[in-house]
Design a protein around this motif. Structure first.
Motif, PDB file in Angstrom:
ATOM      1  N   PRO A   1       0.817  -1.218   0.000  1.00  0.00           N
ATOM      2  CA  PRO A   1       0.000   0.000   0.000  1.00  0.00           C
ATOM      3  C   PRO A   1       0.847   1.263   0.000  1.00  0.00           C
ATOM      4  O   PRO A   1       1.992   1.270   0.460  1.00  0.00           O
ATOM      5  N   ASN A   2       0.253   2.323  -0.514  1.00  0.00           N
ATOM      6  CA  ASN A   2       0.896   3.631  -0.478  1.00  0.00           C
ATOM      7  C   ASN A   2       0.773   4.205   0.930  1.00  0.00           C
ATOM      8  O   ASN A   2      -0.305   4.199   1.525  1.00  0.00           O
ATOM      9  N   LEU A   3       1.889   4.696   1.480  1.00  0.00           N
ATOM     10  CA  LEU A   3       1.904   5.272   2.817  1.00  0.00           C
ATOM     11  C   LEU A   3       2.164   6.776   2.705  1.00  0.00           C
ATOM     12  O   LEU A   3       3.315   7.211   2.612  1.00  0.00           O
ATOM     13  N   PRO A   4       1.115   7.579   2.675  1.00  0.00           N
ATOM     14  CA  PRO A   4       1.291   9.014   2.451  1.00  0.00           C
ATOM     15  C   PRO A   4       1.835   9.733   3.676  1.00  0.00           C
ATOM     16  O   PRO A   4       1.717   9.254   4.810  1.00  0.00           O
ATOM     17  N   SER A   5       2.447  10.885   3.443  1.00  0.00           N
ATOM     18  CA  SER A   5       2.867  11.759   4.533  1.00  0.00           C
ATOM     19  C   SER A   5       1.708  12.674   4.899  1.00  0.00           C
ATOM     20  O   SER A   5       0.883  13.023   4.051  1.00  0.00           O
ATOM     21  N   PRO A   6       1.617  13.082   6.158  1.00  0.00           N
ATOM     22  CA  PRO A   6       0.503  13.942   6.570  1.00  0.00           C
ATOM     23  C   PRO A   6       0.648  15.357   6.025  1.00  0.00           C
ATOM     24  O   PRO A   6       1.759  15.853   5.816  1.00  0.00           O
ATOM     25  N   LYS A   7      -0.482  15.992   5.808  1.00  0.00           N
ATOM     26  CA  LYS A   7      -0.508  17.377   5.339  1.00  0.00           C
ATOM     27  C   LYS A   7      -0.451  18.320   6.537  1.00  0.00           C
ATOM     28  O   LYS A   7      -1.203  18.171   7.497  1.00  0.00           O
ATOM     29  N   ARG A   8       0.454  19.272   6.469  1.00  0.00           N
ATOM     30  CA  ARG A   8       0.590  20.259   7.553  1.00  0.00           C
ATOM     31  C   ARG A   8      -0.532  21.295   7.429  1.00  0.00           C
ATOM     32  O   ARG A   8      -0.881  21.722   6.315  1.00  0.00           O
TER      33      ARG A   8
ATOM     34  N   TYR B   1      -0.354  31.547   8.298  1.00  0.00           N
ATOM     35  CA  TYR B   1      -0.523  31.141   9.692  1.00  0.00           C
ATOM     36  C   TYR B   1      -0.339  29.636   9.768  1.00  0.00           C
ATOM     37  O   TYR B   1      -1.107  28.865   9.209  1.00  0.00           O
ATOM     38  N   ASP B   2       0.720  29.217  10.439  1.00  0.00           N
ATOM     39  CA  ASP B   2       1.060  27.807  10.566  1.00  0.00           C
ATOM     40  C   ASP B   2       0.609  27.302  11.938  1.00  0.00           C
ATOM     41  O   ASP B   2       1.104  27.776  12.971  1.00  0.00           O
ATOM     42  N   GLU B   3      -0.319  26.355  11.973  1.00  0.00           N
ATOM     43  CA  GLU B   3      -0.809  25.811  13.246  1.00  0.00           C
ATOM     44  C   GLU B   3       0.203  24.881  13.898  1.00  0.00           C
ATOM     45  O   GLU B   3       0.042  24.501  15.053  1.00  0.00           O
ATOM     46  N   ASN B   4       1.215  24.465  13.125  1.00  0.00           N
ATOM     47  CA  ASN B   4       2.202  23.504  13.616  1.00  0.00           C
ATOM     48  C   ASN B   4       1.533  22.182  14.006  1.00  0.00           C
ATOM     49  O   ASN B   4       1.924  21.534  14.980  1.00  0.00           O
ATOM     50  N   THR B   5       0.518  21.798  13.241  1.00  0.00           N
ATOM     51  CA  THR B   5      -0.176  20.530  13.436  1.00  0.00           C
ATOM     52  C   THR B   5      -0.356  19.854  12.081  1.00  0.00           C
ATOM     53  O   THR B   5      -0.151  20.485  11.023  1.00  0.00           O
ATOM     54  N   TYR B   6      -0.739  18.578  12.090  1.00  0.00           N
ATOM     55  CA  TYR B   6      -0.877  17.803  10.864  1.00  0.00           C
ATOM     56  C   TYR B   6      -2.246  17.123  10.804  1.00  0.00           C
ATOM     57  O   TYR B   6      -2.860  16.834  11.834  1.00  0.00           O
ATOM     58  N   GLU B   7      -2.703  16.869   9.582  1.00  0.00           N
ATOM     59  CA  GLU B   7      -3.982  16.202   9.376  1.00  0.00           C
ATOM     60  C   GLU B   7      -3.807  14.681   9.371  1.00  0.00           C
ATOM     61  O   GLU B   7      -2.699  14.167   9.149  1.00  0.00           O
ATOM     62  N   ASP B   8      -4.905  13.959   9.622  1.00  0.00           N
ATOM     63  CA  ASP B   8      -4.876  12.502   9.535  1.00  0.00           C
ATOM     64  C   ASP B   8      -4.537  12.058   8.113  1.00  0.00           C
ATOM     65  O   ASP B   8      -4.675  12.830   7.153  1.00  0.00           O
ATOM     66  N   ILE B   9      -4.098  10.815   7.981  1.00  0.00           N
ATOM     67  CA  ILE B   9      -3.828  10.241   6.663  1.00  0.00           C
ATOM     68  C   ILE B   9      -4.737   9.045   6.423  1.00  0.00           C
ATOM     69  O   ILE B   9      -5.292   8.471   7.371  1.00  0.00           O
TER      70      ILE B   9
ATOM     71  N   VAL C   1      -9.520  -2.416   2.269  1.00  0.00           N
ATOM     72  CA  VAL C   1      -9.659  -2.005   3.661  1.00  0.00           C
ATOM     73  C   VAL C   1      -9.061  -0.611   3.771  1.00  0.00           C
ATOM     74  O   VAL C   1      -7.895  -0.402   3.438  1.00  0.00           O
ATOM     75  N   ILE C   2      -9.876   0.338   4.201  1.00  0.00           N
ATOM     76  CA  ILE C   2      -9.434   1.733   4.279  1.00  0.00           C
ATOM     77  C   ILE C   2      -9.257   2.109   5.744  1.00  0.00           C
ATOM     78  O   ILE C   2     -10.197   2.047   6.542  1.00  0.00           O
ATOM     79  N   PHE C   3      -8.027   2.489   6.079  1.00  0.00           N
ATOM     80  CA  PHE C   3      -7.693   2.895   7.446  1.00  0.00           C
ATOM     81  C   PHE C   3      -7.569   4.412   7.521  1.00  0.00           C
ATOM     82  O   PHE C   3      -6.859   5.019   6.714  1.00  0.00           O
ATOM     83  N   ASN C   4      -8.262   5.002   8.485  1.00  0.00           N
ATOM     84  CA  ASN C   4      -7.990   6.396   8.830  1.00  0.00           C
ATOM     85  C   ASN C   4      -6.971   6.377   9.962  1.00  0.00           C
ATOM     86  O   ASN C   4      -7.191   5.752  11.003  1.00  0.00           O
ATOM     87  N   CYS C   5      -5.830   7.044   9.758  1.00  0.00           N
ATOM     88  CA  CYS C   5      -4.717   6.965  10.702  1.00  0.00           C
ATOM     89  C   CYS C   5      -4.377   8.336  11.270  1.00  0.00           C
ATOM     90  O   CYS C   5      -4.475   9.349  10.572  1.00  0.00           O
ATOM     91  N   GLN C   6      -3.975   8.344  12.529  1.00  0.00           N
ATOM     92  CA  GLN C   6      -3.387   9.551  13.080  1.00  0.00           C
ATOM     93  C   GLN C   6      -2.146   9.917  12.258  1.00  0.00           C
ATOM     94  O   GLN C   6      -1.564   9.059  11.603  1.00  0.00           O
ATOM     95  N   PRO C   7      -1.726  11.180  12.274  1.00  0.00           N
ATOM     96  CA  PRO C   7      -0.726  11.642  11.302  1.00  0.00           C
ATOM     97  C   PRO C   7       0.622  10.941  11.324  1.00  0.00           C
ATOM     98  O   PRO C   7       1.295  10.859  10.297  1.00  0.00           O
TER      99      PRO C   7
ATOM    100  N   TRP D   1       7.449   9.554  13.736  1.00  0.00           N
ATOM    101  CA  TRP D   1       7.996   9.920  12.428  1.00  0.00           C
ATOM    102  C   TRP D   1       6.867  10.410  11.536  1.00  0.00           C
ATOM    103  O   TRP D   1       5.718  10.006  11.678  1.00  0.00           O
ATOM    104  N   LEU D   2       7.211  11.274  10.581  1.00  0.00           N
ATOM    105  CA  LEU D   2       6.256  11.693   9.556  1.00  0.00           C
ATOM    106  C   LEU D   2       6.071  10.586   8.532  1.00  0.00           C
ATOM    107  O   LEU D   2       6.988   9.778   8.313  1.00  0.00           O
TER     108      LEU D   2
END
Length: 235
Positions: free
Chosen positions: A23-30, A46-54, A119-125, A234-235
């Motif tokens: 599977p493709n393992l994407p990096s989270p979007k800042r 304005y940078d929140e310094n947080t990342y979205e789920d992948i 199977v689609i997983f929603n993952c923390q960043p 890790w990202l």
């Protein structure tokens, strides 16, 4: 054979699931926002310094034709009942995602396989280290190396008594009236004891972070030891 472990069960060994391809393992979007201000060139960032789920999509199949209907029910029960849990891929067994299945599982008959299904997983960043072992510090001015690609949110167990000043790099955390043990949990931003009694009133300062690379930890006061659950990521 590619496989994944989710909720303590292995897809191939426990359920005979074959992964069609890696599977493709994407990096989270800042999370970065841009604003247009009248009379000013360009945009203000304005940078929140947080990342979205992948989202990770795993294409799966079953070769064994025995008891298919019962197996389908068992597989769906496993994937959904695990809720949010550790997801580990066989090609990266030292890292894990915190994931949850978010799609309806539909089985489709295809050539060579009795059934295929995504199977689609929603993952923390972030990815986390599977072996998240406690680091024990008995002497002040200790160095802790963070092997991750970004700062971690540790859980720190401080054993001691009275008033204590804990220093991590350029961060200082004051602890007052410690009675044997106090726990600083940077992940949930909470301070408590072994029985989960709220001790935030005994803490002054920000919850500590461990930057990527070397971290210097020191303290003053009556401290017998520190235990650090590092939560490397890790990202």
């Amino acid at each position: 054979m590619l496989s994944f472990t989710f909720g303590g069960k292995n897809s191939y060994e426990d359920y005979g699931i074959v992964i069609a391809k890696r599977p493709n393992l994407p990096s989270p979007k800042r999370r970065v926002h841009y604003m247009d201000i009248p009379g000013r060139h360009g945009r203000v960032q304005y940078d929140e310094n947080t990342y979205e789920d992948i989202t990770i999509v795993v294409e799966c199949g079953l070769k064994d034709t025995e008891n298919l209907v019962e197996r389908f029910d068992t597989i769906k029960a496993w994937l959904f009942n695990a809720e949010e849990n550790d997801l580990i891929f066989s090609f990266s067994e030292d890292k894990k995602y915190i994931a949850q299945v978010v799609n309806a599982i539909d089985f489709t008959q295809v050539y060579k396989y009795t059934s295929s299904f995504p199977v689609i997983f929603n993952c923390q960043p972030f990815k986390y280290e599977v072996e998240n072992e406690i680091i024990t510090l008995n002497e002040t001015d200790a160095t802790v190396h963070n092997p991750g690609s970004l700062e971690s949110e540790p859980v720190i167990y401080v054993y001691g008594s009275g008033d204590i000043l804990l220093n991590i790099n350029d961060q200082s955390i004051g602890l007052s009236g410690v009675e044997g043990k106090i726990i600083l949990n940077s992940e949930i931003q909470d301070c408590y004891d072994d029985t989960m009694n709220n001790l935030n009133s005994k803490m002054a300062g920000e919850f500590p972070l461990l930057k990527s690379g070397e971290n210097i930890i020191s303290w003053t006061g009556n401290v017998t030891k520190l235990e650090v659950l590092p939560n490397w990521r890790w990202l």
